[in-house]
Design an enzyme around this catalytic site. Structure first.
Site, PDB file in Angstrom:
ATOM      1  CG  HIS B  46      51.645  15.064  -1.231  1.00 26.74           C
ATOM      2  ND1 HIS B  46      52.472  15.830  -2.007  1.00 26.74           N
ATOM      3  CD2 HIS B  46      51.781  13.783  -1.670  1.00 26.74           C
ATOM      4  CE1 HIS B  46      53.089  15.061  -2.896  1.00 26.74           C
ATOM      5  NE2 HIS B  46      52.682  13.815  -2.715  1.00 26.74           N
ATOM      6  CD  GLU B  48      52.291  19.675   1.699  1.00 27.54           C
ATOM      7  OE1 GLU B  48      52.071  18.452   1.802  1.00 27.54           O
ATOM      8  OE2 GLU B  48      53.267  20.124   1.097  1.00 27.54           O
ATOM      9  CB  CYS B  76      54.962  18.895  -4.626  1.00 29.03           C
ATOM     10  SG  CYS B  76      53.226  18.411  -4.447  1.00 29.03           S
ATOM     11  CB  CYS B  79      51.103  20.724  -1.719  1.00 30.14           C
ATOM     12  SG  CYS B  79      50.801  18.949  -1.458  1.00 30.14           S
TER      13      CYS B  79
END
Lengths: 143, 143
Positions: B46, B48, B76, B79
């Site tokens: 992701h 991040e 999420c 993260c």
């Protein structure tokens, strides 16, 4: 889980919090990982993340549907999220983690309504060996 | 946040869910990231995570104390956990995420008693731009 404990041992020998993980698909070990946040200067390099990334690379696919993850310590929120994203089928973990665990403690991520994929979870495998290694590590670090 | 939106645009151009992230320390951009789970066959990639890993590598340290993270979508659980491990000081995010968000939705990870480090959280920055990009992406994919 013996292989995951060996991985945890490797982390300990490298001065890292001793946690190890193994990804298994169709009875075959696809990838292993041990905690290497310090060695790699990577706050995300928990054993589970290392093993999941290696397995996805090895299988050349983003998701590990049908694969199982063995890890010596109850996953934290970051790792529980990653396990869900990776579509792990079964999660086997060793010692529970009251402080950072996010499976059977704290946010209990897999029980959250917004969790989009839940593995089957089996905790407490080789719990004593995993917990003893962690206790030994933290005792040695304090003294 | 403009820089994070640029990163999201890059992800979209590569066929990935458009999310972008930027790590800032002392007013300087240390690292950027965009979602690359498909390109890298990495379920953890992701925006991040990519940005946090790059920043830690760049700064040659495991933790990013004092650094701020800008991301176009509410993080999420994976993260949010990584943000906590990285000791991010302030989290600025764009669009809220009812489905997978774990900051102001679902497990609300930073509010969990077991969360060991909580950033200050500011949601809704450039929310419309971030949300419009995501809507456009999913509409295009469905059609």
């Amino acid at each position: 889980m013996d292989r995951a404990l060996e991985e945890a041992q490797r982390a300990m020998e490298a001065g890292e919090v001793p946690v190890g993980a193994v990804v298994v698909l169709d009875g075959v070990i696809v990838a292993t990982g041990n905690n290497r946040t310090r060695r790699d200067n990577d706050p995300t390099a928990h054993a589970e993340i290392v093993a999941l990334r290696a397995a996805a690379k090895q299988l050349d696919q983003e998701r590990l549907s049908g694969a199982d993850l063995f890890v010596t310590l109850e996953p934290c929120a970051m790792c529980a999220g990653a396990i869900s994203h990776a579509r792990i089928r079964r999660l086997y973990y060793g010692a529970g983690d009251e402080k950072m665990g996010a499976v059977d403690h704290g946010p209990r991520f897999f029980a959250a309504e917004t969790c989009h994929h839940r593995p089957e979870v089996y905790g407490g495998l080789a719990e004593e060996d995993a917990a003893a290694m962690l206790r030994g590590f933290f005792q040695a670090r304090r003294s």
